[in-house]
Design a protein around this motif. Structure first.
Motif, PDB file in Angstrom:
ATOM      1  N   UNK A  74     -16.227  -6.311  -0.227  1.00  0.00           N
ATOM      2  CA  UNK A  74     -15.089  -7.008   0.234  1.00  0.00           C
ATOM      3  C   UNK A  74     -13.351  -7.290  -0.285  1.00  0.00           C
ATOM      4  N   UNK A  75     -13.004  -7.273   0.126  1.00  0.00           N
ATOM      5  CA  UNK A  75     -11.438  -7.937  -0.716  1.00  0.00           C
ATOM      6  C   UNK A  75     -11.029  -8.872  -1.619  1.00  0.00           C
ATOM      7  N   UNK A  76     -10.616  -8.695  -2.417  1.00  0.00           N
ATOM      8  CA  UNK A  76     -10.488  -9.509  -3.103  1.00  0.00           C
ATOM      9  C   UNK A  76      -9.793 -11.500  -2.990  1.00  0.00           C
ATOM     10  N   UNK A  77     -10.781 -12.366  -3.378  1.00  0.00           N
ATOM     11  CA  UNK A  77      -9.894 -13.562  -2.419  1.00  0.00           C
ATOM     12  C   UNK A  77      -8.220 -13.709  -3.220  1.00  0.00           C
ATOM     13  N   UNK A  78      -7.861 -14.038  -1.294  1.00  0.00           N
ATOM     14  CA  UNK A  78      -6.552 -13.489  -1.548  1.00  0.00           C
ATOM     15  C   UNK A  78      -5.629 -12.306  -1.463  1.00  0.00           C
ATOM     16  N   UNK A  79      -6.841 -11.950  -1.279  1.00  0.00           N
ATOM     17  CA  UNK A  79      -5.628 -10.474  -0.715  1.00  0.00           C
ATOM     18  C   UNK A  79      -6.555  -9.886   1.450  1.00  0.00           C
ATOM     19  N   UNK A  80      -5.171  -9.614   1.982  1.00  0.00           N
ATOM     20  CA  UNK A  80      -5.837  -9.501   3.385  1.00  0.00           C
ATOM     21  C   UNK A  80      -5.599  -7.729   3.181  1.00  0.00           C
ATOM     22  N   UNK A  81      -6.707  -7.538   4.077  1.00  0.00           N
ATOM     23  CA  UNK A  81      -6.637  -5.939   4.490  1.00  0.00           C
ATOM     24  C   UNK A  81      -6.854  -5.976   6.079  1.00  0.00           C
ATOM     25  N   UNK A 109       1.537  -0.327   2.550  1.00  0.00           N
ATOM     26  CA  UNK A 109       0.682   1.163   3.560  1.00  0.00           C
ATOM     27  C   UNK A 109       0.062   2.027   2.363  1.00  0.00           C
ATOM     28  N   UNK A 110      -1.277   1.632   2.207  1.00  0.00           N
ATOM     29  CA  UNK A 110      -1.940   2.406   1.029  1.00  0.00           C
ATOM     30  C   UNK A 110      -2.153   4.707   1.284  1.00  0.00           C
ATOM     31  N   UNK A 167       5.242  -3.184   5.407  1.00  0.00           N
ATOM     32  CA  UNK A 167       6.144  -3.421   6.194  1.00  0.00           C
ATOM     33  C   UNK A 167       7.292  -4.619   6.493  1.00  0.00           C
ATOM     34  N   UNK A 168       7.587  -4.425   7.167  1.00  0.00           N
ATOM     35  CA  UNK A 168       8.416  -5.600   7.866  1.00  0.00           C
ATOM     36  C   UNK A 168       7.865  -7.236   7.000  1.00  0.00           C
ATOM     37  N   UNK A 169       6.422  -7.008   7.685  1.00  0.00           N
ATOM     38  CA  UNK A 169       6.115  -8.050   7.731  1.00  0.00           C
ATOM     39  C   UNK A 169       4.832  -8.098   6.067  1.00  0.00           C
ATOM     40  N   UNK A 170       5.388  -7.478   5.368  1.00  0.00           N
ATOM     41  CA  UNK A 170       4.560  -7.778   3.648  1.00  0.00           C
ATOM     42  C   UNK A 170       3.733  -6.778   3.027  1.00  0.00           C
ATOM     43  N   UNK A 171       3.055  -5.986   4.682  1.00  0.00           N
ATOM     44  CA  UNK A 171       1.926  -5.403   4.313  1.00  0.00           C
ATOM     45  C   UNK A 171       2.031  -3.959   3.648  1.00  0.00           C
ATOM     46  N   UNK A 224      -4.259  -1.220   5.331  1.00  0.00           N
ATOM     47  CA  UNK A 224      -2.932  -1.807   4.815  1.00  0.00           C
ATOM     48  C   UNK A 224      -3.566  -3.729   4.207  1.00  0.00           C
ATOM     49  N   UNK A 225      -2.567  -3.757   3.142  1.00  0.00           N
ATOM     50  CA  UNK A 225      -3.033  -4.750   2.172  1.00  0.00           C
ATOM     51  C   UNK A 225      -2.173  -5.725   2.097  1.00  0.00           C
ATOM     52  N   UNK A 226      -2.235  -6.875   1.680  1.00  0.00           N
ATOM     53  CA  UNK A 226      -1.047  -7.681   1.245  1.00  0.00           C
ATOM     54  C   UNK A 226      -1.525  -9.572   0.957  1.00  0.00           C
ATOM     55  N   UNK A 227      -1.136  -9.969  -0.460  1.00  0.00           N
ATOM     56  CA  UNK A 227      -1.258 -11.016  -0.665  1.00  0.00           C
ATOM     57  C   UNK A 227      -0.442 -10.356  -1.961  1.00  0.00           C
ATOM     58  N   UNK A 228      -0.609 -12.152  -2.740  1.00  0.00           N
ATOM     59  CA  UNK A 228       0.195 -12.743  -4.266  1.00  0.00           C
ATOM     60  C   UNK A 228      -0.018 -11.509  -5.108  1.00  0.00           C
ATOM     61  N   UNK A 229      -0.884 -11.384  -5.017  1.00  0.00           N
ATOM     62  CA  UNK A 229      -1.446 -10.277  -6.027  1.00  0.00           C
ATOM     63  C   UNK A 229      -1.383  -8.477  -6.315  1.00  0.00           C
ATOM     64  N   UNK A 230      -0.124  -8.214  -5.177  1.00  0.00           N
ATOM     65  CA  UNK A 230       0.119  -7.842  -5.170  1.00  0.00           C
ATOM     66  C   UNK A 230       1.583  -6.992  -5.591  1.00  0.00           C
TER      67      UNK A 230
END
Length: 168
Positions: A6-13, A48-49, A42-46, A22-28
């Motif tokens: 599962x993704x880390x807390x605070x990380x969206x996948x 691209x892995x 991406x434009x909305x902050x994702x 695609x990943x997004x979050x404050x810890x990236x």
């Protein structure tokens, strides 16, 4: 293929069209040195892995290979990781490695099974254009060429399939 958990807390996948993870979050990371942010995110902050995968119903991420590993056969997209997974699902197949061989699917398989048995099993598991046509079947894992980092050397594998493989 493999599960990454599962993704880390605070990380969206999420898995985008084509299966890219695609990943997004404050810890990236904020970016990649020498590349504009628009190339990396991406434009909305994702982010691209470049990896393919999917999330299952329980939120676990399943890795399915790299996007840049794909190749075309008669205009259709083939992902080696998908073909390799199908080959490995054949009982008795210990390893399977797939690459493009002159516009066809080439496979190096480590097994004690006759090549025709493995080829026949792919008919139930893969679309016709994804089934290997060029084969190298061996009982020795050492036959598969590796890079210094232990990854399959795709260039050497392709050469091995051209020189020593056979059509089935």
């Amino acid at each position: 293929w493999g599960g990454g958990g599962r993704p880390f807390v605070g990380t969206e996948v999420r898995s985008a069209d084509g299966g890219e993870i695609l990943l997004r979050g404050p810890n990236l990371m904020r970016g990649v040195c020498g590349r504009p942010r628009s190339e990396v995110f991406t434009v909305d902050g994702w982010y691209r892995t470049g990896d393919r995968g999917h999330l299952d119903g329980d939120g676990y991420l399943w890795y399915e290979g790299r996007l840049d590993d794909m190749f075309k056969v008669a205009g259709a997209t083939v992902y080696p990781s998908e073909v390799e997974a199908a080959l490995r699902s054949v009982e008795g197949v210990r390893q399977a490695h797939v690459t493009d061989v002159d516009g066809e699917v080439g496979a190096a398989v480590v097994t004690d099974l006759p090549p025709e048995t493995v080829a026949a099993a792919t008919k139930e598991r893969l679309s016709a254009f994804k089934r290997p046509t060029r084969w190298l079947v061996t009982t020795e894992a050492t036959t598969v060429p590796l890079t210094a980092t232990g990854k399959v050397d795709k260039v050497a594998l392709r050469r091995l399939l051209v020189d020593g493989g056979r059509n089935i």
